[in-house]
Design a protein around this motif. Structure first.
Motif, PDB file in Angstrom:
ATOM      1  N   ALA A 204       1.081  -1.335  -0.037  1.00 34.67           N
ATOM      2  CA  ALA A 204       0.043  -0.043  -0.038  1.00 34.67           C
ATOM      3  C   ALA A 204       0.978   1.312  -0.031  1.00 34.67           C
ATOM      4  N   ILE A 205       0.959   1.951  -1.301  1.00 30.14           N
ATOM      5  CA  ILE A 205       1.932   2.756  -1.383  1.00 30.14           C
ATOM      6  C   ILE A 205       0.954   4.478  -1.242  1.00 30.14           C
ATOM      7  N   VAL A 206       1.387   5.168  -0.204  1.00 27.03           N
ATOM      8  CA  VAL A 206       0.362   6.177   0.147  1.00 27.03           C
ATOM      9  C   VAL A 206       0.988   7.471  -0.007  1.00 27.03           C
TER      10      VAL A 206
ATOM     11  N   VAL B 214      12.580   2.086  -0.420  1.00 32.40           N
ATOM     12  CA  VAL B 214      11.736   1.125  -0.013  1.00 32.40           C
ATOM     13  C   VAL B 214      10.293   0.949  -0.766  1.00 32.40           C
ATOM     14  N   GLY B 215       9.919   1.960  -1.167  1.00 29.37           N
ATOM     15  CA  GLY B 215       8.657   1.807  -2.333  1.00 29.37           C
ATOM     16  C   GLY B 215       8.994   0.896  -3.338  1.00 29.37           C
ATOM     17  N   GLU B 216      10.202   1.286  -3.967  1.00 26.55           N
ATOM     18  CA  GLU B 216      10.962   0.410  -5.159  1.00 26.55           C
ATOM     19  C   GLU B 216      10.986  -1.044  -4.820  1.00 26.55           C
TER      20      GLU B 216
ATOM     21  N   PRO C 238     -17.827   3.605  -5.633  1.00 32.12           N
ATOM     22  CA  PRO C 238     -16.483   3.476  -6.294  1.00 32.12           C
ATOM     23  C   PRO C 238     -16.025   5.041  -6.601  1.00 32.12           C
ATOM     24  N   PHE C 239     -14.601   4.933  -6.454  1.00 28.49           N
ATOM     25  CA  PHE C 239     -13.735   6.149  -6.600  1.00 28.49           C
ATOM     26  C   PHE C 239     -12.394   5.746  -7.391  1.00 28.49           C
ATOM     27  N   GLY C 240     -12.258   6.599  -8.377  1.00 26.56           N
ATOM     28  CA  GLY C 240     -10.968   6.630  -9.270  1.00 26.56           C
ATOM     29  C   GLY C 240     -11.344   7.344 -10.472  1.00 26.56           C
TER      30      GLY C 240
ATOM     31  N   VAL D   1       2.603  -1.266   4.533  1.00 25.47           N
ATOM     32  CA  VAL D   1       2.273  -0.177   3.976  1.00 25.47           C
ATOM     33  C   VAL D   1       3.512   0.841   3.965  1.00 25.47           C
ATOM     34  N   LYS D   2       3.546   1.767   2.812  1.00 19.77           N
ATOM     35  CA  LYS D   2       4.660   2.620   2.651  1.00 19.77           C
ATOM     36  C   LYS D   2       4.226   3.963   2.447  1.00 19.77           C
ATOM     37  N   PRO D   3       4.174   4.887   3.704  1.00 24.52           N
ATOM     38  CA  PRO D   3       3.440   6.000   3.788  1.00 24.52           C
ATOM     39  C   PRO D   3       4.385   7.018   2.819  1.00 24.52           C
ATOM     40  N   ALA D   4       4.152   8.218   2.617  1.00 31.90           N
ATOM     41  CA  ALA D   4       4.883   9.131   2.197  1.00 31.90           C
ATOM     42  C   ALA D   4       6.061   9.692   3.030  1.00 31.90           C
TER      43      ALA D   4
ATOM     44  N   ARG E  41       3.120   5.837 -13.422  1.00 32.98           N
ATOM     45  CA  ARG E  41       3.457   5.310 -14.602  1.00 32.98           C
ATOM     46  C   ARG E  41       4.801   4.210 -14.614  1.00 32.98           C
ATOM     47  N   HIS E  42       5.547   4.824 -13.569  1.00 34.72           N
ATOM     48  CA  HIS E  42       6.710   4.255 -13.270  1.00 34.72           C
ATOM     49  C   HIS E  42       6.472   2.786 -12.511  1.00 34.72           C
ATOM     50  N   VAL E  43       5.554   2.948 -11.537  1.00 33.60           N
ATOM     51  CA  VAL E  43       4.969   1.829 -10.642  1.00 33.60           C
ATOM     52  C   VAL E  43       4.287   0.705 -11.496  1.00 33.60           C
TER      53      VAL E  43
ATOM     54  N   GLY F 281      -8.778  12.616 -15.696  1.00 36.46           N
ATOM     55  CA  GLY F 281     -10.274  12.365 -15.888  1.00 36.46           C
ATOM     56  C   GLY F 281     -10.857  11.731 -14.308  1.00 36.46           C
ATOM     57  N   LEU F 282     -10.556  12.508 -13.276  1.00 33.45           N
ATOM     58  CA  LEU F 282     -10.813  11.909 -11.881  1.00 33.45           C
ATOM     59  C   LEU F 282     -12.211  12.305 -11.430  1.00 33.45           C
ATOM     60  N   GLY F 283     -12.496  13.386 -10.961  1.00 28.90           N
ATOM     61  CA  GLY F 283     -13.725  13.993 -10.422  1.00 28.90           C
ATOM     62  C   GLY F 283     -14.202  14.923 -11.352  1.00 28.90           C
TER      63      GLY F 283
ATOM     64  N   THR G 104      -2.739  21.450 -10.735  1.00 26.64           N
ATOM     65  CA  THR G 104      -2.511  22.554  -9.612  1.00 26.64           C
ATOM     66  C   THR G 104      -2.774  22.122  -8.316  1.00 26.64           C
ATOM     67  N   PHE G 105      -1.778  21.985  -7.486  1.00 25.83           N
ATOM     68  CA  PHE G 105      -1.973  21.080  -6.356  1.00 25.83           C
ATOM     69  C   PHE G 105      -1.757  22.038  -5.121  1.00 25.83           C
ATOM     70  N   GLY G 106      -2.383  23.050  -5.036  1.00 29.48           N
ATOM     71  CA  GLY G 106      -2.562  24.022  -4.056  1.00 29.48           C
ATOM     72  C   GLY G 106      -3.673  24.952  -4.135  1.00 29.48           C
TER      73      GLY G 106
ATOM     74  N   THR H 164      -6.596   8.420   5.270  1.00 30.04           N
ATOM     75  CA  THR H 164      -7.734   7.810   4.694  1.00 30.04           C
ATOM     76  C   THR H 164      -7.304   7.119   3.512  1.00 30.04           C
ATOM     77  N   LEU H 165      -6.208   7.380   2.834  1.00 31.26           N
ATOM     78  CA  LEU H 165      -5.721   6.786   1.682  1.00 31.26           C
ATOM     79  C   LEU H 165      -4.910   5.503   2.035  1.00 31.26           C
ATOM     80  N   MET H 166      -4.491   5.552   3.373  1.00 33.73           N
ATOM     81  CA  MET H 166      -3.932   4.192   3.781  1.00 33.73           C
ATOM     82  C   MET H 166      -5.337   3.241   4.137  1.00 33.73           C
TER      83      MET H 166
ATOM     84  N   GLY I 154      -3.278  11.786 -10.240  1.00 33.85           N
ATOM     85  CA  GLY I 154      -3.579  12.985 -10.196  1.00 33.85           C
ATOM     86  C   GLY I 154      -4.780  13.558 -10.927  1.00 33.85           C
ATOM     87  N   GLY I 155      -5.371  14.646 -10.647  1.00 33.59           N
ATOM     88  CA  GLY I 155      -6.631  15.020 -11.350  1.00 33.59           C
ATOM     89  C   GLY I 155      -6.799  16.572 -11.702  1.00 33.59           C
ATOM     90  N   SER I 156      -7.547  16.938 -12.554  1.00 36.51           N
ATOM     91  CA  SER I 156      -7.580  18.362 -12.464  1.00 36.51           C
ATOM     92  C   SER I 156      -9.255  18.585 -12.834  1.00 36.51           C
TER      93      SER I 156
HETATM   94  P1  NAD Z   1       4.058  11.092  -5.223  1.00 38.08           P
HETATM   95  O1  NAD Z   1       4.016  10.218  -6.483  1.00 38.08           O
HETATM   96  O2  NAD Z   1       5.522  11.739  -5.137  1.00 38.08           O
HETATM   97  O3  NAD Z   1       4.490   9.864  -4.018  1.00 38.08           O
HETATM   98  C1  NAD Z   1       3.339   9.063  -3.581  1.00 38.08           C
HETATM   99  C2  NAD Z   1       3.976   7.764  -2.936  1.00 38.08           C
HETATM  100  O4  NAD Z   1       4.727   6.817  -3.762  1.00 38.08           O
HETATM  101  C3  NAD Z   1       4.839   8.283  -1.650  1.00 38.08           C
HETATM  102  O5  NAD Z   1       4.731   7.222  -0.540  1.00 38.08           O
HETATM  103  C4  NAD Z   1       6.160   8.115  -2.375  1.00 38.08           C
HETATM  104  O6  NAD Z   1       7.050   7.706  -1.448  1.00 38.08           O
HETATM  105  C5  NAD Z   1       6.190   6.897  -3.149  1.00 38.08           C
HETATM  106  N1  NAD Z   1       7.145   6.724  -4.165  1.00 38.08           N
HETATM  107  C6  NAD Z   1       7.993   7.443  -4.808  1.00 38.08           C
HETATM  108  N2  NAD Z   1       8.705   7.095  -5.751  1.00 38.08           N
HETATM  109  C7  NAD Z   1       8.192   5.745  -5.720  1.00 38.08           C
HETATM  110  C8  NAD Z   1       9.001   4.427  -6.351  1.00 38.08           C
HETATM  111  N3  NAD Z   1      10.082   4.603  -7.279  1.00 38.08           N
HETATM  112  N4  NAD Z   1       8.447   3.448  -6.040  1.00 38.08           N
HETATM  113  C9  NAD Z   1       7.437   3.280  -5.103  1.00 38.08           C
HETATM  114  N5  NAD Z   1       7.013   4.247  -4.297  1.00 38.08           N
HETATM  115  C10 NAD Z   1       7.503   5.575  -4.801  1.00 38.08           C
HETATM  116  O7  NAD Z   1       2.881  11.597  -4.958  1.00 38.08           O
HETATM  117  P2  NAD Z   1       2.760  12.670  -3.523  1.00 38.08           P
HETATM  118  O8  NAD Z   1       3.136  13.968  -4.086  1.00 38.08           O
HETATM  119  O9  NAD Z   1       2.930  12.322  -2.554  1.00 38.08           O
HETATM  120  O10 NAD Z   1       1.118  12.944  -3.792  1.00 38.08           O
HETATM  121  C11 NAD Z   1       0.482  13.757  -4.202  1.00 38.08           C
HETATM  122  C12 NAD Z   1      -0.093  13.322  -5.890  1.00 38.08           C
HETATM  123  O11 NAD Z   1      -1.068  12.262  -5.487  1.00 38.08           O
HETATM  124  C13 NAD Z   1      -1.140  14.258  -6.497  1.00 38.08           C
HETATM  125  O12 NAD Z   1      -0.751  14.056  -7.843  1.00 38.08           O
HETATM  126  C14 NAD Z   1      -2.405  14.110  -6.271  1.00 38.08           C
HETATM  127  O13 NAD Z   1      -3.462  14.192  -7.222  1.00 38.08           O
HETATM  128  C15 NAD Z   1      -2.642  12.379  -6.152  1.00 38.08           C
HETATM  129  N6  NAD Z   1      -3.635  11.835  -5.373  1.00 38.08           N
HETATM  130  C16 NAD Z   1      -4.500  11.022  -6.073  1.00 38.08           C
HETATM  131  C17 NAD Z   1      -5.443  10.672  -5.300  1.00 38.08           C
HETATM  132  C18 NAD Z   1      -6.544   9.602  -5.935  1.00 38.08           C
HETATM  133  O14 NAD Z   1      -7.329   8.871  -5.355  1.00 38.08           O
HETATM  134  N7  NAD Z   1      -6.413   9.657  -7.407  1.00 38.08           N
HETATM  135  C19 NAD Z   1      -5.686  10.807  -3.956  1.00 38.08           C
HETATM  136  C20 NAD Z   1      -4.796  11.838  -3.320  1.00 38.08           C
HETATM  137  C21 NAD Z   1      -3.571  12.191  -4.125  1.00 38.08           C
END
Ligand code: NAD
Length: 477
Positions: free
Chosen positions: A143-145, A207-209, A446-448, A170-173, A230-232, A408-410, A382-384, A152-154, A248-250
């Motif tokens: 679970a990458i958050v 650790v995420g990688e 459902p959300f996505g 779980v891997k938090p930010a 995309r990388h994931v 194309g999120l919400g 725009t994330f702000g 909530t996203l966890m 991401g969304g707009s």
């Molecule tokens: P981010 O992509 O920088 O990081 C997200 C998570 O991925 C973090 O835990 C980070 O450590 C991890 N990560 C980074 N590189 C990785 C790798 N190589 N391998 C595995 N894990 C890795 O995103 P962010 O800046 O933390 O979050 C903001 C973004 O998230 C915005 O674009 C926002 O729109 C999006 N978001 C989407 C939703 C949704 O439900 N669609 C909800 C919230 C946020």
């Protein structure tokens, strides 16, 4: 110092290294956490793989009871957890509490669903043959958050994973690990077997990688930026892991000439400036019918003027700081770019003044008009706290412009006309549409996203299916 939680024990990093988590409102140190390595991630994955052997055999009832008990334990500490979340993330403390409440509601939703999962009996063409579909858990789920809604996203990942009988890492930010660690440990105290729930901290690229590359991880649920997503998918795809991506969304919000304007003004203000604009489903582009645009914009400016910017620990704060310096810089550059291209600044557009705000990443809520299509504020997420406003002739033009984004999120429409609402519901290219409503993620729906906003769904009974593998069974009687 906070620690990782692996195999039911507190754990430091194998490297012995740590890093600091700082308050985005003040710059103060909140705590330090282990700077995990790939080896630490492997330890957690191994623990989760071992625990899966027993956990998959538990009854759905039993899993549900443990989840409910865990919810009670977290609920008992909600005040302290909310304050901690505000100190590491920046959001107003009331919003932190609502976030944790939402997380608990989601866990209870999946605890309730655990025993309601159904397979199927299937008629087969030959006499004497009987078909069945059974649903089985997948194994270790990563679970990458992200940092904007770290709790909530966890929950949207941990809840369905546990209910279905999977184990989790779980891997938090990196910047928001603290409340998540406390919550995972509190949940574990409910009696989950060691290794069912693990949390590791450290750089995403390390650790995420490891979660992406380790073959023992069978499923990845990722929320974050589209580029990281995309990388994931690329890396996890090599190993054919099951992946869902919430990116991401707009989000467009369309205000028709027959809308309840006061409610729509609140919808735009809360929708954009909640969590200082750092929400995936925030209103990021506002389309207003020309005939009501002047009235609507005046009302919105008045509303935005009253938003109190400050430290999230003050009860009257509505807008906390941006989460990091980089996040604020990006918004400043997007505003600058739009103004250079000829946009008109309606309000905000700078940092607030005042000694108590100097050390935080604060930025005033900002409204822009006449923003050219090619501006970064339109082309990028725009994330702000920045909202570009566009005038449109009619609904067809609004929908066409709304759909011109790669995301194309919400999306939302504000109207009293059912035909207008239904047209938008059908035509908007988005995973979710709200009618006369704030952009809110419900546990029940459902959300996505579609397009660059992701693949798969979280929330709702739909999300549970991503945590099962259906198995086809044919029996010769
Ligand atoms: P981010 O992509 O920088 O990081 C997200 C998570 O991925 C973090 O835990 C980070 O450590 C991890 N990560 C980074 N590189 C990785 C790798 N190589 N391998 C595995 N894990 C890795 O995103 P962010 O800046 O933390 O979050 C903001 C973004 O998230 C915005 O674009 C926002 O729109 C999006 N978001 C989407 C939703 C949704 O439900 N669609 C909800 C919230 C946020």
């Amino acid at each position: 110092m906070a620690k990782m939680f692996i195999a039911g024990e507190w754990a430091e990093s194998a490297s012995g290294m740590t890093y600091e988590v700082r308050n985005p409102a003040t710059g103060e140190l909140v705590d330090t956490v282990p700077k995990g390595t790939a080896e630490d991630a492997r330890r957690a994955i191994d623990a989760a793989a071992d625990a899966f052997k027993g956990w998959r055999e538990t009854s759905a009832e039993q899993r549900s009871r443990l989840m409910q008990k865990g919810v009670e334990l977290v609920q008992g500490e909600i005040k302290g957890l909310s304050e901690l979340l505000t100190r590491e993330q920046g959001k107003p403390v009331g919003d932190s509490e609502r976030e944790i409440e939402h997380f608990l509601h989601g866990l209870l939703f999946y605890a309730g669903l655990a025993s309601k999962v159904r397979g199927a009996q299937v008629p087969l063409p030959q006499k004497g043959m009987q078909g069945f579909v059974i649903k089985q858990p997948l194994g270790v789920c990563g679970a990458i958050v992200p940092w904007n809604f770290p709790i909530t996203l966890m929950g949207t990942k941990v809840g369905p994973a546990l209910a279905a009988g999977n184990t989790v890492v779980v891997k938090p930010a990196s910047t928001t690990p603290l409340t998540a660690i406390r919550i995972i440990e509190l949940l574990s105290r409910a009696g989950f077997p060691k290794g069912v729930l693990n949390i590791i901290t450290g750089p995403g690229g390390v650790v995420g990688e490891e979660l992406l590359r380790n073959p023992k991880v069978r499923r990845l649920a990722f929320t974050g930026e589209t580029a990281t997503g995309r990388h994931v998918m690329e890396v996890a795809g090599r190993d054919l892991k099951r992946v869902t991506l919430e990116l991401g969304g707009s989000d467009p919000m369309i205000v028709c000439d027959d809308a309840d304007l006061d409610r729509a003004v609140t919808g735009a203000s809360v929708g954009r400036f909640y969590n200082c604009g750092q929400a995936c489903l925030a209103v990021k582009r506002l389309f207003v019918f020309e005939s009501i645009a002047d009235v609507f914009i005046d009302k919105l400016i008045e509303k935005v003027k009253r938003l109190k910017v400050g430290n999230g620990l003050n009860p009257d704060t509505r807008l906390g700081p941006l989460h990091t310096a980089a996040q604020r810089k990006e918004i400043e550059e997007q505003v600058e770019d739009a103004l250079t291209r000829g946009a008109k600044l309606l309000i905000g557009g700078k940092r607030p003044e005042g000694a108590e705000l100097d050390k935080g990443y604060f930025y005033l809520p900002t409204l822009l008009a006449n923003v050219p299509e090619e501006s970064r504020a339109v082309q990028e997420e725009t994330f702000g706290p920045l909202l570009p406003i566009f005038r449109v002739r009619d609904l067809d033009e609004a929908i066409e412009k709304a759909n011109s984004s790669p995301y194309g999120l919400g999306s939302s429409i504000w109207t009293r006309s059912m035909p207008n609402a239904y047209k938008a519901i059908e035509r908007l290219e988005a995973g979710n549409v709200w009618v006369n409503s704030l952009h809110i993620g419900y546990d029940e729906l459902p959300f996505g996203g579609v397009k660059a906003s992701g693949i798969g769904r979280e929330h709702g009974p739909e999300a549970l299916d991503y945590y099962f593998e259906p198995k086809g069974v044919a029996i010769a009687l």
